[in-house]
Design a protein around this motif. Structure first.
Motif, PDB file in Angstrom:
ATOM      1  N   TRP A 223      -1.834   0.661   1.709  1.00 54.28           N
ATOM      2  CA  TRP A 223      -2.568  -0.004   0.517  1.00 54.28           C
ATOM      3  C   TRP A 223      -2.934   0.150  -0.206  1.00 54.28           C
ATOM      4  CZ3 TRP A 223      -0.827  -4.509   2.635  1.00 54.28           C
ATOM      5  CH2 TRP A 223      -0.352  -5.050   4.265  1.00 54.28           C
ATOM      6  N   ARG A 224      -3.166   1.897  -0.118  1.00 56.17           N
ATOM      7  CA  ARG A 224      -3.688   2.749  -1.290  1.00 56.17           C
ATOM      8  C   ARG A 224      -3.182   2.415  -2.304  1.00 56.17           C
ATOM      9  NH1 ARG A 224      -6.164   7.282  -0.329  1.00 56.17           N
ATOM     10  NH2 ARG A 224      -7.029   7.606  -2.375  1.00 56.17           N
ATOM     11  N   ALA A 225      -2.193   2.695  -1.284  1.00 53.51           N
ATOM     12  CA  ALA A 225      -0.637   3.644  -2.741  1.00 53.51           C
ATOM     13  C   ALA A 225      -0.043   2.101  -3.921  1.00 53.51           C
ATOM     14  CB  ALA A 225       0.341   4.403  -1.397  1.00 53.51           C
TER      15      ALA A 225
ATOM     16  N   GLY B  53       1.095  -1.207  -7.630  1.00 51.99           N
ATOM     17  CA  GLY B  53       1.800  -2.745  -7.671  1.00 51.99           C
ATOM     18  C   GLY B  53       1.586  -3.662  -9.503  1.00 51.99           C
ATOM     19  N   THR B  54       2.608  -3.817  -9.324  1.00 53.85           N
ATOM     20  CA  THR B  54       2.304  -4.806 -10.617  1.00 53.85           C
ATOM     21  C   THR B  54       2.309  -6.166  -9.872  1.00 53.85           C
ATOM     22  OG1 THR B  54       4.805  -5.045 -10.090  1.00 53.85           O
ATOM     23  CG2 THR B  54       3.655  -3.175 -11.237  1.00 53.85           C
TER      24      THR B  54
ATOM     25  N   GLU C  88      -8.629  -5.751  -0.920  1.00 58.26           N
ATOM     26  CA  GLU C  88      -9.052  -4.575  -1.665  1.00 58.26           C
ATOM     27  C   GLU C  88      -7.584  -3.797  -3.023  1.00 58.26           C
ATOM     28  OE1 GLU C  88     -11.804  -1.964  -2.458  1.00 58.26           O
ATOM     29  OE2 GLU C  88     -12.651  -3.720  -1.246  1.00 58.26           O
ATOM     30  N   ALA C  89      -6.329  -3.817  -2.278  1.00 55.06           N
ATOM     31  CA  ALA C  89      -5.248  -4.035  -3.564  1.00 55.06           C
ATOM     32  C   ALA C  89      -4.724  -4.873  -3.384  1.00 55.06           C
ATOM     33  CB  ALA C  89      -3.808  -3.530  -2.359  1.00 55.06           C
TER      34      ALA C  89
ATOM     35  N   ALA D  84      -4.259  -7.346  -9.527  1.00 55.61           N
ATOM     36  CA  ALA D  84      -4.311  -8.395 -10.133  1.00 55.61           C
ATOM     37  C   ALA D  84      -5.767  -8.048 -11.415  1.00 55.61           C
ATOM     38  CB  ALA D  84      -4.781  -9.898  -9.709  1.00 55.61           C
ATOM     39  N   GLY D  85      -6.708  -6.744 -11.397  1.00 53.98           N
ATOM     40  CA  GLY D  85      -7.479  -7.044 -12.140  1.00 53.98           C
ATOM     41  C   GLY D  85      -8.260  -7.597 -12.212  1.00 53.98           C
TER      42      GLY D  85
END
Length: 147
Positions: free
Chosen positions: A53-55, A60-61, A87-88, A93-94
């Protein structure tokens, strides 16, 4: 083995897993998640390492948003899976709304009072749709079942 030795070993294995996963691109990370199993770690139980999930958050986009939302919104998944996927999702998504994140992750508001998680998920989905622009549709089936 002492707790300290266990903790050191756990941190070393976590670091190795993160480094390995960090070398993969977003498509490969999503494929590992969709496969519902990854070699040494069973991602879907929410145990052991949460490094995928951190990776994914670092790689991620917008392509990761709906797959992550599908995981976060399915309360049948293990808590830790949903927690780290959330979290990811918020990172990619900011979204910096801590209250909404708490409502989605924990079902609690900023005052640690019970909150309607379904309402929070609906708000998150609306926010994600508006950020993605008009005409953005969510897939009707879970993302990992589309092939």
């Amino acid at each position: 083995m002492s707790y300290e030795a266990f903790q050191q070993q756990y941190e070393a294995e976590s670091g190795d897993a993160f480094a390995e996963l960090r070398r993969l691109d977003e498509t490969a990370l999503l494929a590992l998640i969709a496969a519902r199993r990854w070699g040494r770690y069973d991602l879907w139980k929410g145990e052991d390492h949460y490094q995928i999930w951190r990776a994914l958050e670092t790689k991620g986009t917008s392509a990761s948003i709906w797959p992550l939302f599908a995981i976060v919104s399915d309360l049948q998944h293990a808590y830790l899976v949903r927690y780290h996927a959330c979290e990811a999702l918020f990172g990619i998504a900011g979204i910096r709304d801590g209250d909404l994140k708490g409502r989605v992750q924990y079902g609690l508001d900023l005052n640690r009072q019970p909150a309607d998680r379904q309402e929070a998920l609906a708000k998150l989905e609306a926010l994600l749709r508006s950020a993605a622009g008009p005409g953005t549709a969510r897939t009707p089936k879970p993302w990992w079942k589309i092939w």
